[in-house]
Motif scaffolding. Structure first.
Motif, PDB file in Angstrom:
ATOM      1  N   PHE A 179       7.184  -0.322 -14.099  1.00  0.00           N
ATOM      2  CA  PHE A 179       7.257   0.717 -14.998  1.00  0.00           C
ATOM      3  C   PHE A 179       6.900   0.428 -16.431  1.00  0.00           C
ATOM      4  O   PHE A 179       6.642   1.283 -17.106  1.00  0.00           O
ATOM      5  CB  PHE A 179       8.810   1.307 -15.055  1.00  0.00           C
ATOM      6  CG  PHE A 179       9.285   1.733 -13.759  1.00  0.00           C
ATOM      7  CD1 PHE A 179       8.839   3.265 -13.436  1.00  0.00           C
ATOM      8  CD2 PHE A 179      10.174   1.363 -12.903  1.00  0.00           C
ATOM      9  CE1 PHE A 179       9.205   4.009 -12.394  1.00  0.00           C
ATOM     10  CE2 PHE A 179      10.608   2.045 -11.883  1.00  0.00           C
ATOM     11  CZ  PHE A 179      10.028   3.213 -11.522  1.00  0.00           C
ATOM     12  N   ASP A 188       6.090   9.302 -19.413  1.00  0.00           N
ATOM     13  CA  ASP A 188       7.040   9.578 -18.480  1.00  0.00           C
ATOM     14  C   ASP A 188       7.907   8.478 -17.746  1.00  0.00           C
ATOM     15  O   ASP A 188       9.133   8.818 -17.126  1.00  0.00           O
ATOM     16  CB  ASP A 188       6.377  10.470 -17.532  1.00  0.00           C
ATOM     17  CG  ASP A 188       5.437  11.829 -18.078  1.00  0.00           C
ATOM     18  OD1 ASP A 188       6.313  12.149 -19.245  1.00  0.00           O
ATOM     19  OD2 ASP A 188       5.006  12.492 -17.387  1.00  0.00           O
ATOM     20  N   ALA A 189       7.114   7.200 -17.566  1.00  0.00           N
ATOM     21  CA  ALA A 189       7.757   6.125 -16.844  1.00  0.00           C
ATOM     22  C   ALA A 189       9.201   6.012 -17.473  1.00  0.00           C
ATOM     23  O   ALA A 189      10.143   5.418 -16.746  1.00  0.00           O
ATOM     24  CB  ALA A 189       6.817   5.050 -16.701  1.00  0.00           C
ATOM     25  N   ASN A 191      11.254   7.871 -18.700  1.00  0.00           N
ATOM     26  CA  ASN A 191      12.347   8.865 -18.320  1.00  0.00           C
ATOM     27  C   ASN A 191      12.746   8.603 -16.847  1.00  0.00           C
ATOM     28  O   ASN A 191      13.834   8.950 -16.630  1.00  0.00           O
ATOM     29  CB  ASN A 191      11.647  10.382 -18.480  1.00  0.00           C
ATOM     30  CG  ASN A 191      11.368  10.570 -20.052  1.00  0.00           C
ATOM     31  OD1 ASN A 191      12.118  10.371 -20.725  1.00  0.00           O
ATOM     32  ND2 ASN A 191      10.180  11.354 -20.082  1.00  0.00           N
ATOM     33  N   VAL A 192      11.603   8.208 -16.174  1.00  0.00           N
ATOM     34  CA  VAL A 192      12.210   8.130 -14.639  1.00  0.00           C
ATOM     35  C   VAL A 192      12.992   6.601 -14.572  1.00  0.00           C
ATOM     36  O   VAL A 192      14.091   6.516 -13.982  1.00  0.00           O
ATOM     37  CB  VAL A 192      10.793   7.576 -13.903  1.00  0.00           C
ATOM     38  CG1 VAL A 192      11.248   6.933 -12.474  1.00  0.00           C
ATOM     39  CG2 VAL A 192       9.847   8.638 -13.904  1.00  0.00           C
ATOM     40  N   LEU A 195      16.536   7.992 -15.524  1.00  0.00           N
ATOM     41  CA  LEU A 195      17.168   8.356 -14.256  1.00  0.00           C
ATOM     42  C   LEU A 195      17.696   7.367 -13.177  1.00  0.00           C
ATOM     43  O   LEU A 195      18.873   7.419 -12.657  1.00  0.00           O
ATOM     44  CB  LEU A 195      16.344   9.426 -13.699  1.00  0.00           C
ATOM     45  CG  LEU A 195      16.014  10.546 -14.310  1.00  0.00           C
ATOM     46  CD1 LEU A 195      14.763  11.278 -13.533  1.00  0.00           C
ATOM     47  CD2 LEU A 195      17.077  11.503 -14.507  1.00  0.00           C
TER      48      LEU A 195
END
Length: 288
Positions: A179, A188-189, A191-192, A195
């Protein structure tokens, strides 16, 4: 030395040619500098400094103990629930900090990455070292509490602790390399990863015993659940600190075997993360 002689010299390497994580062993001094920088700047300008590391851990512990332990009544079904909970929290905190730090390691050091060449893996590995420096004092606090209650150590407990520690570090570093490389080009990584960290605490037996999952899930789902490297590490740490204090508690089946399989999964994750990192590192300066 002539140009042709230099090319045939076994000690000669092309500048900028990376050998991945192996380069870390040849740049130990740079690694130590990056580690000192990471540790020194973490709480730079803060009044409490390192104490914040303990304040955050204690705050999480009190929150989960009050809500899950007392309000939901889990403390009635799990003997010595505070010790059980703290074992899980230091595990998840270590995983979360390693993954978060390694994901941001390249972007946080953008100025160095753009100006000079040095093995890019130095940054995530230094981030791992910073996370470990915060984990060990928390583990020491847990150890002191357990000794005060009546805990005694065996060689199997030492082996279980070392196995769990290696599993969670390798797994988080592998994910962090993956990541972290993606995060340079695709933010966006980040935000992953957020999560993943949000689910980490609830997808492992930190706030509840693993027997609760076994009682409601099909056996094959339970087996997959137990092979999750974070779950395996949490149960190994329970085996080290909590189970010796609760002789009547049920020990998960095949605990050490699950730990070894989880280590294999973590190593595969590390290889995938390293390959992704090496494939994308040539474009880091461009995107930064």
């Amino acid at each position: 030395m002539s140009y042709q002689a230099a090319l045939t010299d076994p000690e000669f390497t092309t500048p900028g040619k990376s050998r991945g994580l192996w380069d870390i062993f040849h740049h130990r001094y740079l690694l130590s500098l990056l580690l000192k920088k990471s540790v020194a700047t973490r709480y730079y300008g803060s009044t409490l400094g390192w104490i914040w590391s303990y304040v955050q851990t204690i705050a999480h512990f009190l929150l989960y103990y009050l809500v899950v332990g007392l309000v939901l009544g889990v403390h009635r079904s799990v003997e010595l629930f505070p010790v059980y909970l703290f074992c899980g929290l230091i595990t998840v905190n270590l995983f979360s900090e390693v993954l978060r730090n390694t994901t941001n390691a390249i972007t946080d050091n953008a100025s160095l990455v753009k100006k000079i060449y040095l093995p890019r893996e130095l940054f995530p590995v230094a981030a791992v070292g910073s996370a470990i420096t915060h984990f060990l004092p928390q583990a020491a606090v847990l150890l002191v509490i357990c000794i005060f209650i009546g805990w005694t150590v065996t060689w199997m407990q030492i082996a279980a602790f070392l196995l769990g520690f290696v599993v969670v570090i390798v797994f988080a570093l592998g994910l962090g390399l993956f990541f972290g490389a993606l995060n340079v080009a695709y933010r966006d990584a980040h935000n992953v990863v957020a999560l993943i960290l949000m689910f980490a605490t609830w997808s492992s037996p930190v706030l509840y015993p693993s027997e609760m999952v076994r009682s409601i899930a099909p056996d094959w789902i339970y087996q997959i659940y137990m092979l999750n490297p974070v779950t395996a590490t949490t149960e190994l740490f329970h085996n080290v600190f909590w189970l010796p204090l609760v002789p009547g508690a049920d020990r998960p089946d095949h605990l050490m075997l699950n730990g070894v399989i989880a280590l294999g999964i973590a190593l595969v994750t590390l290889v995938v993360g390293q390959l992704t990192f090496r494939k994308m590192e040539g474009t880091f300066a461009q995107y930064l």
